[in-house]
Design an enzyme around this catalytic site. Structure first.
Site, PDB file in Angstrom:
ATOM      1  N   CYS A 166      -4.555   6.645  -4.167  1.00 30.61           N
ATOM      2  CA  CYS A 166      -3.967   5.305  -4.187  1.00 30.61           C
ATOM      3  C   CYS A 166      -2.520   5.452  -4.646  1.00 30.61           C
ATOM      4  O   CYS A 166      -2.267   5.812  -5.802  1.00 30.61           O
ATOM      5  CB  CYS A 166      -4.765   4.435  -5.148  1.00 30.61           C
ATOM      6  SG  CYS A 166      -4.043   2.817  -5.393  1.00 30.61           S
TER       7      CYS A 166
ATOM      8  N   CYS B 212       0.860  -1.176   0.000  1.00 30.39           N
ATOM      9  CA  CYS B 212       0.000   0.000   0.000  1.00 30.39           C
ATOM     10  C   CYS B 212       0.898   1.228   0.000  1.00 30.39           C
ATOM     11  O   CYS B 212       1.646   1.451   0.949  1.00 30.39           O
ATOM     12  CB  CYS B 212      -0.891  -0.013   1.234  1.00 30.39           C
ATOM     13  SG  CYS B 212      -1.902   1.460   1.331  1.00 30.39           S
TER      14      CYS B 212
ATOM     15  N   HIS C  41      -2.732  -3.883 -10.696  1.00 32.79           N
ATOM     16  CA  HIS C  41      -3.385  -2.656 -11.176  1.00 32.79           C
ATOM     17  C   HIS C  41      -3.737  -2.793 -12.645  1.00 32.79           C
ATOM     18  O   HIS C  41      -2.944  -3.285 -13.440  1.00 32.79           O
ATOM     19  CB  HIS C  41      -2.467  -1.443 -10.996  1.00 32.79           C
ATOM     20  CG  HIS C  41      -2.233  -1.112  -9.565  1.00 32.79           C
ATOM     21  ND1 HIS C  41      -3.077  -0.311  -8.832  1.00 32.79           N
ATOM     22  CD2 HIS C  41      -1.270  -1.518  -8.708  1.00 32.79           C
ATOM     23  CE1 HIS C  41      -2.641  -0.229  -7.594  1.00 32.79           C
ATOM     24  NE2 HIS C  41      -1.536  -0.953  -7.486  1.00 32.79           N
TER      25      HIS C  41
ATOM     26  N   GLU D  92     -10.451   0.786  -5.693  1.00 29.36           N
ATOM     27  CA  GLU D  92      -9.489  -0.116  -5.072  1.00 29.36           C
ATOM     28  C   GLU D  92     -10.088  -1.479  -4.780  1.00 29.36           C
ATOM     29  O   GLU D  92     -11.207  -1.575  -4.267  1.00 29.36           O
ATOM     30  CB  GLU D  92      -9.010   0.466  -3.736  1.00 29.36           C
ATOM     31  CG  GLU D  92      -7.904   1.460  -3.881  1.00 29.36           C
ATOM     32  CD  GLU D  92      -7.301   1.795  -2.529  1.00 29.36           C
ATOM     33  OE1 GLU D  92      -7.148   0.899  -1.675  1.00 29.36           O
ATOM     34  OE2 GLU D  92      -7.005   2.980  -2.329  1.00 29.36           O
TER      35      GLU D  92
HETATM   36  C1  ZDR Z   1      -4.221   1.552  -3.242  1.00 26.50           C
HETATM   37  C2  ZDR Z   1      -3.545   1.623  -1.930  1.00 26.50           C
HETATM   38  N1  ZDR Z   1      -4.383   2.319  -1.013  1.00 26.50           N
HETATM   39  C3  ZDR Z   1      -2.239   2.393  -2.085  1.00 26.50           C
HETATM   40  O1  ZDR Z   1      -2.158   3.558  -1.653  1.00 26.50           O
HETATM   41  O2  ZDR Z   1      -1.320   1.871  -2.692  1.00 26.50           O
HETATM   42  C4  ZDR Z   1      -3.245   0.218  -1.536  1.00 26.50           C
HETATM   43  C5  ZDR Z   1      -4.293  -0.515  -0.769  1.00 26.50           C
HETATM   44  C6  ZDR Z   1      -4.357  -1.959  -1.186  1.00 26.50           C
HETATM   45  C7  ZDR Z   1      -5.280  -2.160  -2.320  1.00 26.50           C
HETATM   46  N2  ZDR Z   1      -6.644  -1.912  -1.924  1.00 26.50           N
HETATM   47  C8  ZDR Z   1      -5.112  -3.608  -2.788  1.00 26.50           C
HETATM   48  O3  ZDR Z   1      -4.157  -3.876  -3.526  1.00 26.50           O
HETATM   49  O4  ZDR Z   1      -5.916  -4.489  -2.409  1.00 26.50           O
END
Ligand code: ZDR
Length: 279
Positions: free
Chosen positions: A224, A75, A166, A215
């Protein structure tokens, strides 16, 4: 048992941080984390982050649960919050102004900058279909401007793993995207066996992207970090943007660099403590 927590956010992507440095397993379960994230019945957050003991060559280990109780590998906004949290706990970085942090996506190195922001060495992006993972295209090849049918509509997507998956969709007008409808369609699409985070990107300029994100496990969020990194990689792969770009998110801006020297991604942005409490 009483547990102290601190609430942080990185551009409105908000997390409950727990000092778990005394034991190697998180002191709360994934299901408890889900309850803590509930904005009506809990503290409210996009995820819960545990600062666990480091390994031989790291200061700390980060584990995170999404607000739906799933556990992502990484994250980006969360690791900036973790660096601020460690600093606020009075923990000195092992290496000058840099913490070395183990994550399920490997080593990450957040650096505390004089301007208060945090610059994170996010490592190398992973680009092969099998690394995302996605069933689109050939497992041993990149997925760049590849066609996919989502919700009955043909879309062209580029896939990037920053440790977590992603799917990047370039669009003319990011504000016109019905995120609550198409976001879940991408997240649960059969082409993504581990589900996916999805970023809708409008190219404003070669060095400026506007992004909205859905997300995995958390839905629409204000920012994100890993997604912003993935967007610049996708923009670079498709020659839509430069390797250094500002990504505008609903919660604010992130500066992203895809280094042509070491091939790594560097993400710079803020992290702030909002309040502390106990449950
Ligand atoms: C998107 C995220 N908040 C960040 O800042 O990188 C990461 C959170 C994790 C994401 N929801 C996932 O890969 O399940």
């Amino acid at each position: 048992m009483t547990v102290k927590f601190s609430k942080y956010h990185g551009l409105g992507n908000d997390f409950i941080l727990i000092d778990n440095r005394h034991q190697s397993e998180p002191i709360a379960t994934a299901q408890q984390a889900e309850k803590l994230c509930d904005r009506n019945f809990g503290i409210g957050a996009d995820g819960v982050i545990f600062a666990l003991p480091g390994t031989d060559d790291t200061d700390c280990t980060m584990r995170i649960f999404n607000s739906d109780s799933s556990e992502p590998e990484m994250c980006g906004n969360g690791i900036r919050c973790l660096a601020k949290f460690l600093q606020d706990l009075g923990m000195k970085p092992g290496e000058g102004d840099r913490y070395r942090v183990s994550t399920l996506a490997g080593l990450m190195v957040p650096q505390l900058q004089d301007d208060g922001r945090i610059k994170v060495d996010m490592g190398l992006p992973r680009l092969l279909a099998k690394e995302i993972p996605t069933t689109l295209g050939n497992p041993e090849e990149k997925v760049v401007d590849t066609e996919i049918l989502v919700g009955g509509e043909r879309r062209s997507v580029t896939c990037v793993s920053m440790g977590n998956p992603h799917c990047i969709v370039f669009v003319e007008d990011v504000d016109a995207v019905p995120l609550e409808i198409v976001g879940p369609q991408f997240e649960h699409h059969l082409a993504f066996p581990q589900r996916t985070n999805t970023e809708f990107i409008q190219v404003l300029n070669r060095d400026r992207l506007k992004m909205r994100v859905w997300e995995r496990g958390a839905g629409a969020t204000l920012a994100c970090g890993t997604g912003a990194c993935a967007a610049v990689v996708a923009g670079g792969l498709t020659n839509r943007c430069d390797r250094v770009a500002t990504v505008e998110l609903p919660g604010g801006n992130l500066e992203i660099e895809w280094s042509s020297v070491d091939g790594k991604i560097y993400m710079t942005g803020p992290a702030e403590r909002v309040f502390v409490g106990q449950f």
